[in-house]
Write an enzyme that holds these catalytic residues in place. Structure first.
Site, PDB file in Angstrom:
ATOM      1  N   MET A  60      38.201  36.760  33.760  1.00 36.39           N
ATOM      2  CA  MET A  60      38.348  36.183  32.604  1.00 36.39           C
ATOM      3  C   MET A  60      37.068  34.899  32.806  1.00 36.39           C
ATOM      4  SD  MET A  60      41.699  36.711  30.717  1.00 36.39           S
ATOM      5  CE  MET A  60      42.645  35.424  31.469  1.00 36.39           C
ATOM      6  N   GLU A  65      37.003  30.467  44.018  1.00 35.00           N
ATOM      7  CA  GLU A  65      36.840  31.092  45.397  1.00 35.00           C
ATOM      8  C   GLU A  65      37.679  32.594  45.450  1.00 35.00           C
ATOM      9  OE1 GLU A  65      35.142  31.338  48.125  1.00 35.00           O
ATOM     10  OE2 GLU A  65      33.700  30.087  47.171  1.00 35.00           O
ATOM     11  N   HIS A  67      38.260  34.450  42.931  1.00 34.19           N
ATOM     12  CA  HIS A  67      37.475  35.607  42.280  1.00 34.19           C
ATOM     13  C   HIS A  67      36.152  36.019  43.289  1.00 34.19           C
ATOM     14  CE1 HIS A  67      38.850  33.406  38.591  1.00 34.19           C
ATOM     15  NE2 HIS A  67      39.331  34.607  38.179  1.00 34.19           N
ATOM     16  N   GLN A  91      45.792  39.930  25.526  1.00 30.70           N
ATOM     17  CA  GLN A  91      46.757  39.452  26.641  1.00 30.70           C
ATOM     18  C   GLN A  91      47.353  38.232  26.368  1.00 30.70           C
ATOM     19  OE1 GLN A  91      43.625  40.299  29.938  1.00 30.70           O
ATOM     20  NE2 GLN A  91      44.815  38.646  30.806  1.00 30.70           N
ATOM     21  N   ASP A 180      47.993  37.996  41.316  1.00 33.02           N
ATOM     22  CA  ASP A 180      48.626  38.730  40.171  1.00 33.02           C
ATOM     23  C   ASP A 180      49.407  40.082  40.610  1.00 33.02           C
ATOM     24  OD1 ASP A 180      47.534  36.636  38.060  1.00 33.02           O
ATOM     25  OD2 ASP A 180      45.922  37.388  39.238  1.00 33.02           O
ATOM     26  N   SER A 215      43.440  29.167  40.884  1.00 31.82           N
ATOM     27  CA  SER A 215      43.970  29.896  39.762  1.00 31.82           C
ATOM     28  C   SER A 215      42.766  29.290  38.525  1.00 31.82           C
ATOM     29  CB  SER A 215      45.087  29.763  39.205  1.00 31.82           C
ATOM     30  OG  SER A 215      45.290  30.023  37.856  1.00 31.82           O
TER      31      SER A 215
HETATM   32  P1  AMP Z   1      41.386  36.426  36.048  1.00 31.34           P
HETATM   33  O1  AMP Z   1      40.071  35.885  35.810  1.00 31.34           O
HETATM   34  O2  AMP Z   1      42.492  35.501  36.187  1.00 31.34           O
HETATM   35  O3  AMP Z   1      41.799  37.482  35.135  1.00 31.34           O
HETATM   36  O4  AMP Z   1      41.433  37.118  37.639  1.00 31.34           O
HETATM   37  C1  AMP Z   1      40.596  38.090  37.892  1.00 31.34           C
HETATM   38  C2  AMP Z   1      40.747  38.860  39.308  1.00 31.34           C
HETATM   39  O5  AMP Z   1      40.587  37.775  39.990  1.00 31.34           O
HETATM   40  C3  AMP Z   1      42.258  39.388  39.184  1.00 31.34           C
HETATM   41  O6  AMP Z   1      42.165  40.414  40.006  1.00 31.34           O
HETATM   42  C4  AMP Z   1      43.014  38.292  39.878  1.00 31.34           C
HETATM   43  O7  AMP Z   1      44.238  38.754  40.429  1.00 31.34           O
HETATM   44  C5  AMP Z   1      41.964  37.724  40.952  1.00 31.34           C
HETATM   45  N1  AMP Z   1      42.309  36.695  41.305  1.00 31.34           N
HETATM   46  C6  AMP Z   1      42.569  35.326  40.564  1.00 31.34           C
HETATM   47  N2  AMP Z   1      42.896  34.046  41.316  1.00 31.34           N
HETATM   48  C7  AMP Z   1      42.996  34.668  42.808  1.00 31.34           C
HETATM   49  C8  AMP Z   1      43.081  34.230  43.952  1.00 31.34           C
HETATM   50  N3  AMP Z   1      43.496  32.949  44.123  1.00 31.34           N
HETATM   51  N4  AMP Z   1      42.781  35.082  45.087  1.00 31.34           N
HETATM   52  C9  AMP Z   1      42.701  36.343  44.897  1.00 31.34           C
HETATM   53  N5  AMP Z   1      42.470  36.912  43.630  1.00 31.34           N
HETATM   54  C10 AMP Z   1      42.437  36.033  42.743  1.00 31.34           C
END
Ligand code: AMP
Length: 310
Positions: A60, A65, A67, A91, A180, A215
């Site tokens: 998103m 780091e 991502h 979502q 997640d 995050s």
């Molecule tokens: P999001 O942008 O929050 O939807 O996350 C995109 C992807 O990055 C998802 O697969 C998350 O689980 C992963 N992700 C987010 N934060 C982390 C993190 N701190 N360590 C590893 N993967 C992450």
């Protein structure tokens, strides 16, 4: 910096300041930024026809780091790396942070270009969802505990958008973070049950030096909240040690709640010890167990987990 070509296709014309063109030095082809769904499908199908393995990292945006670790892994294991940036409206609950979710598109593209990402897919919400969209992907059971209990409709939105993205990008592999954990398990189940034929690659949680899981939502934290935020992971680490020493699911849930109650700023939403695959409550002692928690610091909702393997 970004040139808009026909039908929504955009390419990076020059390397953004502060980022080398490609940190690996392997490829100097410009990264493509694509908004158009049909162009995106055509592009990846042409690559797949040439026998190139396509890896996919759905995000998103507001990249950090965590991502980027997924993107690096994807690059290492595939010939073509596609990263999607899409803040998926379906979502988010009605009282959640869709409107304020951090959006840092230019910086995201610069970071991805520097890593050697090949394609950024950034569709518009109105192109992803027709006004009369009425088809949903629902994974039963696994979506009921943990976050599912407190975010009704959240996983329906996640599985639906990931299914749509998979259909558009048709990757060989897709990369998801263990940060997640429930989402990862739900996506694995969807892919198995609906025969997507995509390898789901779980990636470890990337943390700040003080343990806080990275995050995009950490940007919401005030300085005071940020200072106490690592207590969540610290409590989970203690619980994981206790499980390794033979503690039960009930005992470690209580332990994490007790630890967090020492930090008045935390408002705990849930602490659950579950089976790593079924996500059913851990009514046993010792591994295997995943201990997951969600807690608010002010208006910011943090989630984290530890995986204790047998
Ligand atoms: P999001 O942008 O929050 O939807 O996350 C995109 C992807 O990055 C998802 O697969 C998350 O689980 C992963 N992700 C987010 N934060 C982390 C993190 N701190 N360590 C590893 N993967 C992450």
């Amino acid at each position: 910096m970004w040139a808009q070509l026909s039908r929504g296709l955009t390419v990076l014309q020059e390397s953004p300041k502060g980022f080398p063109k490609d940190e690996s030095g392997e490829s100097d082809e410009a990264m493509v930024v694509e908004a158009d769904l049909r162009n995106m499908s055509v592009l990846v199908r042409e690559e797949a026809r040439k026998g190139r393995a396509v890896g996919f990292v759905p995000t998103m945006g507001a990249l950090h780091e965590g991502h980027l670790s997924l993107v690096r892994r994807c690059r290492a294991e595939n010939d073509l790396t596609v990263v999607s940036i899409f803040v998926n409206p379906t979502q988010f609950g009605p009282n959640e942070d869709l409107d304020t979710y951090p959006r840092t598109f230019e910086a995201d593209c610069a970071a991805l270009e520097a890593l050697g990402c090949d394609v950024v897919f950034a569709p518009r919400a109105q192109d992803m969802y027709a006004a009369d969209h009425s088809t949903w992907v629902i994974v039963e059971g696994l979506t009921e505990p943990l976050c599912g209990r407190y975010r009704p409709g959240h996983f329906r939105g996640v599985t639906t958008v990931v299914a749509k993205l998979f259909n558009i990008v048709r990757p060989d592999r897709a990369y998801f973070g263990q940060k997640d954990y429930q989402q990862l398990k739900v996506i694995e189940r969807m892919v198995r049950d609906l025969n997507f034929g995509i390898e789901i690659v779980p990636c470890p949680t990337v943390r700040e030096p003080d343990g806080l899981a990275m995050s995009s939502r950490n940007a919401y934290l005030s300085a005071e909240e940020r200072a106490v935020a690592p207590a969540l992971y610290a409590a989970l680490v203690k619980a994981a040690e206790a499980v390794r020493a033979g503690a039960s699911g009930d005992e470690v849930e209580e332990m994490v709640r007790r630890e967090l109650s020492a930090v008045p700023a935390f408002e705990v939403q849930y602490v659950e010890a579950v089976h790593p695959e079924t996500l059913e409550p851990a009514r046993w002692a010792g591994p295997p167990m995943v201990i997951a928690a969600a807690a608010f610091l002010g208006r910011t909702r943090l989630i984290d987990n530890v995986i204790v393997e047998s």
